[in-house]
Write a protein that holds these residues in place. Structure first.
Motif, PDB file in Angstrom:
ATOM      1  N   LEU A 183       0.892  -1.022   0.012  1.00  0.00           N
ATOM      2  CA  LEU A 183      -0.092   0.285   0.053  1.00  0.00           C
ATOM      3  C   LEU A 183       0.782   1.230   0.026  1.00  0.00           C
ATOM      4  O   LEU A 183       0.713   2.008  -0.763  1.00  0.00           O
ATOM      5  N   GLY A 188       2.484   2.499  -3.337  1.00  0.00           N
ATOM      6  CA  GLY A 188       1.661   2.890  -4.312  1.00  0.00           C
ATOM      7  C   GLY A 188       1.932   4.579  -4.770  1.00  0.00           C
ATOM      8  O   GLY A 188       2.092   4.777  -6.054  1.00  0.00           O
ATOM      9  N   TYR A 242       3.239   6.301  -8.138  1.00  0.00           N
ATOM     10  CA  TYR A 242       2.635   7.285  -8.962  1.00  0.00           C
ATOM     11  C   TYR A 242       3.653   8.482  -9.077  1.00  0.00           C
ATOM     12  O   TYR A 242       3.897   9.170 -10.235  1.00  0.00           O
ATOM     13  N   LYS A 301      -3.146   7.017 -13.940  1.00  0.00           N
ATOM     14  CA  LYS A 301      -3.339   7.200 -12.493  1.00  0.00           C
ATOM     15  C   LYS A 301      -4.197   5.993 -12.050  1.00  0.00           C
ATOM     16  O   LYS A 301      -3.956   5.376 -11.004  1.00  0.00           O
ATOM     17  N   THR A 302      -5.169   5.871 -13.063  1.00  0.00           N
ATOM     18  CA  THR A 302      -6.072   4.268 -12.707  1.00  0.00           C
ATOM     19  C   THR A 302      -5.313   3.134 -12.607  1.00  0.00           C
ATOM     20  O   THR A 302      -5.531   2.494 -11.662  1.00  0.00           O
ATOM     21  N   SER A 303      -4.277   3.092 -13.719  1.00  0.00           N
ATOM     22  CA  SER A 303      -3.443   1.643 -13.810  1.00  0.00           C
ATOM     23  C   SER A 303      -2.522   1.719 -12.280  1.00  0.00           C
ATOM     24  O   SER A 303      -2.416   0.603 -12.022  1.00  0.00           O
ATOM     25  N   VAL A 304      -2.210   2.913 -11.889  1.00  0.00           N
ATOM     26  CA  VAL A 304      -1.359   2.726 -10.628  1.00  0.00           C
ATOM     27  C   VAL A 304      -2.220   2.121  -9.461  1.00  0.00           C
ATOM     28  O   VAL A 304      -1.935   1.566  -8.554  1.00  0.00           O
ATOM     29  N   LEU A 305      -3.363   2.783  -9.339  1.00  0.00           N
ATOM     30  CA  LEU A 305      -4.508   2.474  -8.275  1.00  0.00           C
ATOM     31  C   LEU A 305      -4.873   0.939  -8.528  1.00  0.00           C
ATOM     32  O   LEU A 305      -4.671   0.150  -7.561  1.00  0.00           O
ATOM     33  N   LEU A 306      -5.046   0.566  -9.907  1.00  0.00           N
ATOM     34  CA  LEU A 306      -5.152  -0.925  -9.984  1.00  0.00           C
ATOM     35  C   LEU A 306      -3.975  -1.845  -9.592  1.00  0.00           C
ATOM     36  O   LEU A 306      -3.962  -2.970  -8.831  1.00  0.00           O
ATOM     37  N   THR A 327      -1.563  -0.936  -7.334  1.00  0.00           N
ATOM     38  CA  THR A 327      -1.602  -1.100  -5.878  1.00  0.00           C
ATOM     39  C   THR A 327      -2.558  -2.189  -5.420  1.00  0.00           C
ATOM     40  O   THR A 327      -2.179  -3.057  -4.375  1.00  0.00           O
ATOM     41  N   PHE A 328      -3.811  -1.745  -5.776  1.00  0.00           N
ATOM     42  CA  PHE A 328      -4.923  -2.769  -5.440  1.00  0.00           C
ATOM     43  C   PHE A 328      -4.693  -4.143  -5.630  1.00  0.00           C
ATOM     44  O   PHE A 328      -4.997  -5.002  -4.417  1.00  0.00           O
TER      45      PHE A 328
END
Lengths: 407, 80
Positions: free
Chosen positions: A50, A53, A57, A226-231, A233-234
């Motif tokens: 976590l 992440g 970014y 940004k979405t790909s970084v979130l994904l 990390t998730f």
């Protein structure tokens, strides 16, 4: 569309670029990284994932800032603009060595996995060579094909993760996470160290992909990444949570391919068993993507450094270096783990963060911007011999709308 | 001895394809650099197949970066 479209100056969408990034991050790292992080951070390994992440970014922001200044150029091209021709070429050469080694190490990961888990009697050189043949073909077809393959594999990868997660709910134990933060925040912070190099530092490959994103899609690029970084990390957190929750800390940190071993535990009423091969299939797909991207970037950077008109002629010669390099890169799996989790982070961050950050600083101080096209020279269809002969005849007698050539 | 022979034959075949294809479309610069990389790769593979002492790049990198990564690893392994 011309016969030569997509060979050199191909275009991809921002969504495809984001999926490429996710596949690159999940390739090789998803299977190996959680055990290394769990070995350091124990049951708080998911916190390390976590914490990584924002770092993820931040590094992408550096690449995006460079891409804003030089929107149509790759790292090899704007390095020459920023620090001068020969210093830029030297810098590109450093990156070529980096991607050469990275390609060899990724290939070694897959042959280690295959020879330890799936094909124990097959020699590693054979696994490496056959895998490399597919990669050569993929890279030969270009970035559009790699990106479309990534889109297909992305869907399958997500499906397999969902199947595994749902199938393992009955074996999940929250007790494996206790006590939470038993040594404070320091342990999860230390756990971030291997993630920084593997895969975050390796994201520098995207600097060669960003100029290929379609011009009308560039506005959406930041949001997609940004979405790909979130994904990313998730997914990393989810995989680590399930590894610790199902297998416990000791087993996770000891296993060389923890996710594969976790999938072996799936057993639903003796009906759904032995689904670990699904993990192997998806992992081979993601590693293929990662290796194809590494070889693509390697060939493109070399071609741009040497001012060649195409990168494709360099792919097979590079395979002659990558395969033997992968065979000698590590002495054994233990050596690979020490190198990948200890040395690689420093080496990778030097290329993935320090050098691009310095380039960005120099470009900002000098206020350098350049939106000229850095693509390969256009490849025009060759005229046939008949057409050439007709042209020559026309030159001699003059075309209907021309005056005949005077003697 | 079969391995090196197959490798050399494969490298020669690849070289011929590169030579003819690039020469046919007038890309002489591309041909030169491709063959240069091919020769390096073939020699490297041959040296490994003939069990010659080959320097390992991972050992080089480990040795060069030892002053940086070793203190970090020592700090990470502290109390483990």
């Amino acid at each position: 569309m011309s016969k030569f479209a997509g060979i050199n100056n191909a275009e991809i969408s921002s969504g495809q670029a984001a999926k490429i990034l996710i596949m690159f991050a999940q390739g090789s790292a998803a299977l190996i990284l959680p055990s290394a992080v769990t070995a350091i951070a124990k049951q708080d390994g998911w916190l390390s994932m976590l914490i990584a992440g924002p770092f993820n970014y931040f590094i992408l922001l550096v690449y995006l800032a460079l891409a804003d200044r030089f929107p149509n150029m790759s790292l090899a091209q704007y390095a020459e603009k920023i620090v001068g021709k020969w210093a830029g070429k030297a810098l590109t050469f450093i990156y070529i060595l980096f991607f050469l080694l990275l390609s060899a190490l990724v290939l070694r990961n897959i042959s280690d996995f295959m020879s330890l888990s799936v094909l124990p009697l097959t020699p590693e050189w054979f696994i490496d060579s056959t895998f490399m043949l597919v990669v050569i073909y993929g890279v030969f077809l270009g970035i559009e094909t790699i990106a479309r393959t990534g889109e297909i594999l992305f869907g399958w990868g997500m499906l397999v993760i969902v199947i595994i997660i749902f199938s393992l709910f009955n074996q999940f134990s929250f007790q494996n996470f206790e006590p939470v933060l038993y040594e404070g925040v320091l342990r999860p912070l230390k756990g971030v160290y291997p993630i920084l190099g593997f895969p975050i530092g390796e994201f520098v490959f995207i600097t060669a992909i960003l100029p290929l994103v379609r011009k009308q899609d560039r506005k959406k690029l930041r949001k997609s990444l940004k979405t790909s970084v979130l994904l990313i990390t998730f997914l990393s957190v989810l995989i680590t949570v399930f590894l610790v929750g199902v297998m416990g800390v000791d087993e996770t940190s000891r296993s060389p391919f923890a996710v594969y071993d976790m999938a072996k535990n799936i057993n639903i009423e003796e009906i759904l068993v032995r689904v670990e091969i699904l993990v192997a299939m998806v992992w081979i797909g993601t590693v293929f993507m990662k290796l194809a991207l590494c070889v693509y970037v390697l060939a493109v950077l070399t071609a741009q450094m040497l001012n060649l008109s195409t990168y494709r002629t360099l792919i097979v010669p590079y395979a002659f270096i990558i395969v033997p390099l992968s065979l000698i890169a590590y002495r054994n799996v233990a050596h690979s783990r020490v190198f990948a989790m200890g040395v690689w982070t420093v080496y990778s961050l030097f290329h993935g963060f320090l050098l691009p950050f310095l380039l960005l600083m120099i470009a900002m101080i000098r206020k350098q911007r350049d939106s000229s096209d850095g693509g390969f020279p256009e490849i025009k269809p060759q005229k046939s011999q008949d057409a050439q002969q007709t042209d020559m005849t026309n030159e001699k007698i003059g075309t209907p709308d021309q005056e005949p050539a005077k003697a | 001895m079969l391995g090196p022979i197959i490798l050399v034959l494969f490298a020669i075949a690849t070289g011929i394809v590169i030579w003819r294809h690039n020469g046919g479309v007038g890309r002489f610069r591309e041909r030169g650099w491709s063959l240069f990389i091919l020769v390096i790769g073939a020699l490297y593979s041959l040296a490994i197949l003939l069990n010659m002492p080959i320097p390992n790049p991972t050992d080089w990198i480990s040795a060069v970066l030892a002053p940086i990564y070793k203190p970090i690893l020592a700090w990470i392994e502290e109390g483990m």
